[in-house]
Design a protein around this motif. Structure first.
Motif, PDB file in Angstrom:
ATOM      1  N   CYS A   1       5.980  -0.986   5.545  1.00 28.74           N
ATOM      2  CA  CYS A   1       4.784  -0.813   6.384  1.00 28.74           C
ATOM      3  C   CYS A   1       3.587  -1.483   5.716  1.00 28.74           C
ATOM      4  O   CYS A   1       3.531  -1.565   4.485  1.00 28.74           O
ATOM      5  CB  CYS A   1       4.412   0.666   6.504  1.00 28.74           C
TER       6      CYS A   1
ATOM      7  N   SER B   1       2.881  -3.505   2.178  1.00 26.59           N
ATOM      8  CA  SER B   1       4.233  -3.698   1.635  1.00 26.59           C
ATOM      9  C   SER B   1       5.051  -4.585   2.571  1.00 26.59           C
ATOM     10  O   SER B   1       5.876  -5.389   2.113  1.00 26.59           O
ATOM     11  CB  SER B   1       4.919  -2.350   1.445  1.00 26.59           C
TER      12      SER B   1
ATOM     13  N   SER C   1       7.865  -0.208  -0.977  1.00 27.14           N
ATOM     14  CA  SER C   1       6.824   0.800  -0.808  1.00 27.14           C
ATOM     15  C   SER C   1       6.114   1.057  -2.125  1.00 27.14           C
ATOM     16  O   SER C   1       6.763   1.240  -3.154  1.00 27.14           O
ATOM     17  CB  SER C   1       7.457   2.100  -0.300  1.00 27.14           C
TER      18      SER C   1
ATOM     19  N   GLY D   1       6.386   5.054  -2.301  1.00 30.92           N
ATOM     20  CA  GLY D   1       7.754   5.571  -2.221  1.00 30.92           C
ATOM     21  C   GLY D   1       7.841   6.814  -1.361  1.00 30.92           C
ATOM     22  O   GLY D   1       8.874   7.486  -1.330  1.00 30.92           O
TER      23      GLY D   1
ATOM     24  N   ALA E   1      -6.828   1.044  -0.516  1.00 25.09           N
ATOM     25  CA  ALA E   1      -6.394  -0.311  -0.171  1.00 25.09           C
ATOM     26  C   ALA E   1      -5.484  -0.840  -1.277  1.00 25.09           C
ATOM     27  O   ALA E   1      -5.851  -0.860  -2.446  1.00 25.09           O
ATOM     28  CB  ALA E   1      -7.596  -1.219  -0.012  1.00 25.09           C
TER      29      ALA E   1
ATOM     30  N   LEU F   1      -5.814  -7.580   6.901  1.00 26.23           N
ATOM     31  CA  LEU F   1      -5.633  -6.118   6.806  1.00 26.23           C
ATOM     32  C   LEU F   1      -6.628  -5.540   5.791  1.00 26.23           C
ATOM     33  O   LEU F   1      -7.282  -4.525   6.061  1.00 26.23           O
ATOM     34  CB  LEU F   1      -4.190  -5.785   6.396  1.00 26.23           C
TER      35      LEU F   1
ATOM     36  N   VAL G   1       1.045   7.758   3.248  1.00 24.62           N
ATOM     37  CA  VAL G   1       1.143   8.150   4.652  1.00 24.62           C
ATOM     38  C   VAL G   1       2.458   8.896   4.850  1.00 24.62           C
ATOM     39  O   VAL G   1       3.494   8.296   5.133  1.00 24.62           O
ATOM     40  CB  VAL G   1       1.050   6.925   5.582  1.00 24.62           C
TER      41      VAL G   1
HETATM   42  C1  F6R Z   1      -3.083  -1.228   2.948  1.00 23.08           C
HETATM   43  C2  F6R Z   1      -2.180  -0.161   2.537  1.00 23.08           C
HETATM   44  C3  F6R Z   1      -1.163   0.311   3.516  1.00 23.08           C
HETATM   45  C4  F6R Z   1       0.167   0.579   2.804  1.00 23.08           C
HETATM   46  C5  F6R Z   1       1.163   1.223   3.761  1.00 23.08           C
HETATM   47  C6  F6R Z   1       2.508   1.401   3.120  1.00 23.08           C
HETATM   48  O1  F6R Z   1      -3.934  -1.570   1.924  1.00 23.08           O
HETATM   49  O2  F6R Z   1      -2.243   0.325   1.438  1.00 23.08           O
HETATM   50  O3  F6R Z   1      -0.983  -0.601   4.537  1.00 23.08           O
HETATM   51  O4  F6R Z   1       0.660  -0.626   2.309  1.00 23.08           O
HETATM   52  O5  F6R Z   1       0.668   2.467   4.186  1.00 23.08           O
HETATM   53  O6  F6R Z   1       2.431   2.221   2.004  1.00 23.08           O
HETATM   54  P1  F6R Z   1       3.525   2.202   0.877  1.00 23.08           P
HETATM   55  O7  F6R Z   1       3.515   0.862   0.255  1.00 23.08           O
HETATM   56  O8  F6R Z   1       3.105   3.289  -0.071  1.00 23.08           O
HETATM   57  O9  F6R Z   1       4.835   2.494   1.556  1.00 23.08           O
END
Ligand code: F6R
Ligand code: UD1
Length: 703
Positions: A391, A394, A438, A441, A490, A574, A700
Motif C-alpha cells: 500500500c 511501499s 511494508s 509490517g 510520511a 503522494l 494503518v
Molecule cells: C506514505 C505512507 C503510507 C504507507 C502505507 C503503507 O508516506 O507512509 O502510504 O506507505 O500506509 O504502510 P506500510 O509500509 O507500513 O505497510
C-alpha cells in the motif's frame, strides 16, 4: 561515587529508558548488582517501559530490601529487534552465562555474528537468544577465562579491546561484569554514545584526555588463540606477563589522570556518569556531556572516566574529548538538529541505506547474500510469476523496481495495491511467489492480502522494517530492511531502504545468469555509491527551500516521469499531498497527450523527472510540450547535463535541480530525495504539523 539505593538506581535507569521511547522499541531490560557478590540481577520484558517498571516492582520488594551503594553500575536498554523476535530472551541486557559474569547492552548490528556464534558454540557456550549481542557477552567471558588460564588478570579495558578486535559491524555498547565490580566499559563504532557527567562541584577542566597506546595487537589473544588452539599459551607461560598492564609505568602509554574529575582545588569529587546513545535520557540529570568518537573505549572505575583508543593513534586524532554543555530542550534533543522527525529521517538516509546493505552486499566480490532468503532462493527462482503487494509508499517502491526484476530475473512481475487485490479476489496459485512490502509490517490491507495468498498455497516473502511485526512473522521468509524506526507519518527512509532491499532481491534472483552479469556488477558498484550521493543531494536543501517559497499559494502540482521514473513521480506526489495538503498528481509522461495536457498552462507548476536513461529523448519531448504551452517546469536532471543547461540558458524560468547519475534502475533512489525535501518544505512553509498530518496514522491497522 555517590550514595544511591537500588530503588533509586532502577528508577534512574527506567526513567532514562522512557525518554528513549520516542525512537520506537519493542522490548526493555535492566541489569544491576545481584544480591550476592559477583552476580548480576537482570530484569527484561517485551513491551513498554511502564511494563518493565511494573515487573521490577513485582520482582523486588524495596520495602524489605533496598541496599545502598556508593559505587554502582547499572545498565538498561530499549531494543528495536533486528536479530530475532521481541521476547524476554532476545531483550537486552544479554549475558555471558547463567551467572551474568559479563552483561552487555548493544545498539547496532554485528555482521559476523553467525561465524562468532559457530565458534562459540564449538567452544561449549550455550546460547539463550537469537541476538547478535549475546555473542559479545560470551566473547568477553571467553577472553577473560583464556587470559586467566594463562595466568593473566586482564584489565577490563584491555579485555574489551580483545573482544572488539573480533567484531565486524556497528556498535554502541556497554558492558558490566561481576569480575570488575563498580566498573563499566562503553565503546562505539558507527553508533552514537555519549556520557553525561554530574557532580555537585565544578569540574577542574572541561575535557577528558584520550589515553593512547601503541598497537600491541601482536600480543593480543584472538579467537583462534583461545582454549582449543592457543599458540600464545606457551609464550604466556614462559613470559608470564602477557599484557602490558595499564599503569603509569607503561612507557607505551601517554597516561594522564582524568584531570576533569578533580575539583577546582585539585581534590577528587563525588561524581555520577550517565551513559546513553541519546542525550534525551541524560539531560534531566546533567547538561554536561561528552560525545565519544568511533573506536573510543571509555572505562569508568573509581569515580574516574578514562578514554582509551581501540585503534593505534593516527595523525589528526584529537587528544581530548571536550565536556560540552547542552543548551537544548528535550524535544529538540530527540530530533537532533532537526525540527521534525520527517526532516531527521530524510537526512538519515545516507546511513539508513547503508544499513540496509550492511553485511549483505559484498562490494569487492560483487555478490549479494540475503541471509533470510538463502534457503528459499531455488524455489523463488522457479516461480511462475512474482506478485508484489503493498500500500501507499511501499507500493511505490515495488513499482520502482518492477523493471529491474523483469530485466534481471526474467520472471513475470505484477504489482498490486493490497486493497484492490483483495477487492478483486485476484487469482493466486501455488507456484506464485508473493512479495509483501511494508514499513510497519502491520498494515491491515497488506496483512489480509498475505492471509489470502497463504490460504492459496503461494510462497510468501516479506520486505519489512519492523522485526517481529505481523507480516514479518507470518511470511515464509523475507528481508528486514533495517532502516531503523521511522516516526514521521510520511514514509521517507523506509522507501529508499525498501527500494534497495528489493534491488538486492532482484540481484539474488539472477545470481546464476551469465547474460545479466555485467548489469549486476554495474548495479552493485553503483549501490555502493548511493549513500554518498544521497548526502550530496541533501546539500541542495537551501535551493529546494527557495523553490518551495516560490510555489507557496499554488493549489495544484503535476509530476511527470516515465519508465523507471514513473514510480518517483507517484511517490513525490503522494508525499506532497500527504503533508502539504496540496493537490498533486504523478503522471506517466507518455500519457500527457492523452488528456492531462489540457491542464497545462503558464500557471500550473510542473515537476519533471528528466535524468538520463534510454527514455531520455521521450522525456525531453514531453517536457518540450509543457514548455511550448508556456509551462515553467522544475526539472530534476543529472548534474551538468548539457541539454538542460542550454535549455535553461534559453529559458531562464526553468528551474534545474541537479542530482548525480547512477544506473537507470537506481536513479529513482536519488531523484526521490529532492521531492521528499520539497514536500517537507511546502508543508513547513504553511505551518502544518509535518510529523502528524491530519487524518493519517503511522500504522494503518484497519481496512
Ligand atoms: C506514505 C505512507 C503510507 C504507507 C502505507 C503503507 O508516506 O507512509 O502510504 O506507505 O500506509 O504502510 P506500510 O509500509 O507500513 O505497510
Ligand atoms: C540478519 C540480521 C540482520 C543482519 C544480518 C547480517 C536478523 C533478524 N537479522 O539478517 O540484522 O544485518 O543478519 O548477517 O537476524 N523474515 C521473514 N519475513 C520478513 C522478514 C524476514 O520471514 O518479512 C525472516 C527471514 O527469512 C529470516 C529472518 O526473518 O529468517 C531474519 O531476516 P533478516 O533480518 O532479513 O535476515 P538476515 O539478512 O540474515
Amino acid at each position: 561515587m555517590v550514595e544511591r539505593s537500588r530503588k533509586d538506581i532502577l528508577e534512574t535507569l527506567t526513567e532514562g529508558l522512557s525518554k528513549l521511547e520516542y525512537r520506537g522499541y519493542d522490548s526493555t531490560g535492566v541489569a544491576v548488582d545481584g544480591d550476592t557478590d559477583g552476580t548480576s540481577l537482570i530484569i527484561k520484558n517485551p513491551g513498554k517501559v511502564s511494563q518493565l517498571k511494573e515487573k521490577i516492582n513485582n520482582t523486588l520488594n524495596f520495602d524489605e530490601y533496598n541496599p545502598e551503594y556508593i559505587n554502582h553500575v547499572g545498565i538498561a536498554h530499549t531494543r528495536w529487534a533486528t536479530h530475532g523476535e521481541p521476547s524476554v530472551s532476545n531483550a537486552h541486557p544479554q549475558r555471558s552465562d547463567i551467572n551474568g559474569e559479563f552483561v552487555v547492552v548493544h545498539n547496532g548490528i554485528i555482521t559476523n555474528y553467525r561465524e562468532l556464534k559457530t565458534l562459540l558454540l564449538n567452544k561449549g557456550f550455550k546460547f539463550e537468544s537469537d541476538t547478535d549481542t549475546e555473542c559479545i557477552a560470551k566473547l568477553f567471558k571467553l577472553f577473560y577465562d583464556t587470559n586467566l588460564e594463562n595466568g593473566i588478570e586482564i584489565d577490563f579495558n584491555a579485555l574489551t579491546k580483545e573482544v572488539l578486535s573480533e567484531l565486524d559491524g556497528a556498535y554502541g555498547l556497554l558492558c558490566r561484569s561481576s569480575h570488575y565490580p563498580g566498573e563499566v566499559i562503553c565503546t562505539r563504532k558507527g553508533s552514537p554514545l555519549l556520557i553525561g557527567v554530574k557532580s555537585e562541584k565544578n569540574l577542574k577542566v572541561d575535557f577528558v584526555d584520550v589515553e593512547f597506546v601503541d598497537d600491541s595487537s601482536d600480543d593480543q589473544i584472538t579467537l583462534n588463540d583461545t582454549k582449543l588452539n592457543n599458540p600464545h599459551k606457551q609464550k604466556a607461560d614462559e613470559e608470564k606477563v602477557f599484557f602490558a598492564p595499564i599503569t603509569n609505568n607503561n612507557p607505551n602509554l601517554r597516561y594522564s589522570q582524568s584531570r576533569a574529575f578533580l575539583s577546582e582545588d585539585g581534590i577528587p569529587i563525588p561524581i555520577e556518569f550517565f551513559i546513553s546513545s541519546d542525550a534525551s535520557s541524560v539531560v534531566k540529570h546533567t547538561k554536561k556531556v561528552l560525545f565519544l568518537e568511533d573506536n573510543d573505549v571509555a572505562h569508568i572505575y573509581d569515580g574516574e572516566l578514562h578514554i582509551h583508543r581501540f585503534k593505534p593513534r593516527e595523525d589528526g586524532d584529537k587528544i581530548t574529548r571536550p565536556i560540552q554543555t547542552l543548551e537544548l530542550e528535550l524535544a529538540q534533543i530527540m530530533k537532533g538538529d532537526y525540527n521534525h522527525f520527517m526532516q531527521k529521517e530524510i537526512f538519515e538516509q545516507p546511513e539508513s541505506t547503508l544499513n540496509t546493505m550492511r553485511g549483505r552486499l559484498d562490494f569487492q566480490n560483487k555478490s549479494v547474500k540475503l541471509g533470510g532468503l538463502t534457503n528459499w532462493l531455488p524455489t523463488i527462482k522457479r516461480a511462475r510469476r512474482l506478485l508484489m503487494i503493498a500500500c501507499g509508499t511501499s507500493y511505490h517502491s515495488c513499482l520502482a523496481v518492477r523493471q529491474m526484476f523483469e530485466e534481471l530475473s526474467e520472471i513475470p512481475v505484477s504489482i498490486e495495491l493490497a486493497s484492490d487485490f483483495l477487492d478483486r479476489k485476484a487469482p493466486v496459485f501455488r507456484d506464485d511467489v508473493c512479495i509483501f512490502v511494508s514499513q510497519s509490517g502491520e498494515t491491515a490491507d497488506s496483512m489480509q492480502a498475505l492471509k489470502f495468498c497463504l490460504e492459496r498455497g503461494a510462497l510468501t516473502i516479506g520486505i519489512v522494517n519492523t522485526v517481529g511485526s505481523s507480516i514479518s512473522r507470518s511470511t515464509h521468509c523475507g528481508v528486514h530492511i533495517n532502516a531503523g524506526p521511522e516516526i514521521g507519518v510520511a514514509s521517507t527512509k523506509a522507501y529508499t531502504s525498501q527500494y534497495i532491499a528489493l534491488a538486492m532481491l532482484a540481484l539474488s534472483l539472477s545470481d546464476d545468469s551469465l547474460s545479466s552479469l555485467g548489469k549486476r556488477q554495474e548495479i552493485i558498484s553503483n549501490l555502493q555509491k548511493i549513500p554518498e550521493q544521497i548526502k550530496q543531494i541533501l546539500q541542495l536543501e537551501p535551493q529546494i527551500k527557495s523553490i518551495c517559497k516560490k510555489l507557496q499559494g499554488e493549489q495544484s502540482l503535476l509530476l511527470l516521469g516515465r519508465g523507471y521514473q514513473y514510480a518517483c513521480a507517484l511517490e513525490g506526489a503522494l508525499k506532497i499531498k500527504e503533508i502539504s495538503y496540496m493537490h498533486s498528481e504523478g503522471i506517466l509522461a507518455g500519457e500527457l497527450k492523452h488528456g492531462v495536457l489540457a491542464l497545462v498552462d503558464e500557471n500550473l507548476p510542473i515537476i519533471a523527472l528528466g535524468t538520463r536513461d534510454s527514455l531520455f529523448p521521450k522525456v525531453v519531448s514531453s517536457i518540450e510540450q509543457v514548455i511550448a504551452r508556456k509551462g515553467k517546469p522544475i526539472v530534476i536532471c543529472n548534474k551538468d547535463d548539457e541539454y538542460w543547461l542550454s535549455k535553461k540558458a534559453d529559458n531562464p524560468s526553468i528551474e534545474l535541480i541537479e542530482v548525480p547519475g547512477t544506473s537507470d534502475c537506481l536513479q529513482g533512489l536519488l531523484n526521490i530525495i529532492p521531492l521528499q525535501l520539497m514536500s517537507y518544505w511546502l508543508a513547513v512553509n504553511q505551518g502544518f504539523d509535518v510529523d502528524f498530518p491530519r487524518n493519517l496514522a503511522k500504522s494503518v491497522t484497519v481496512e
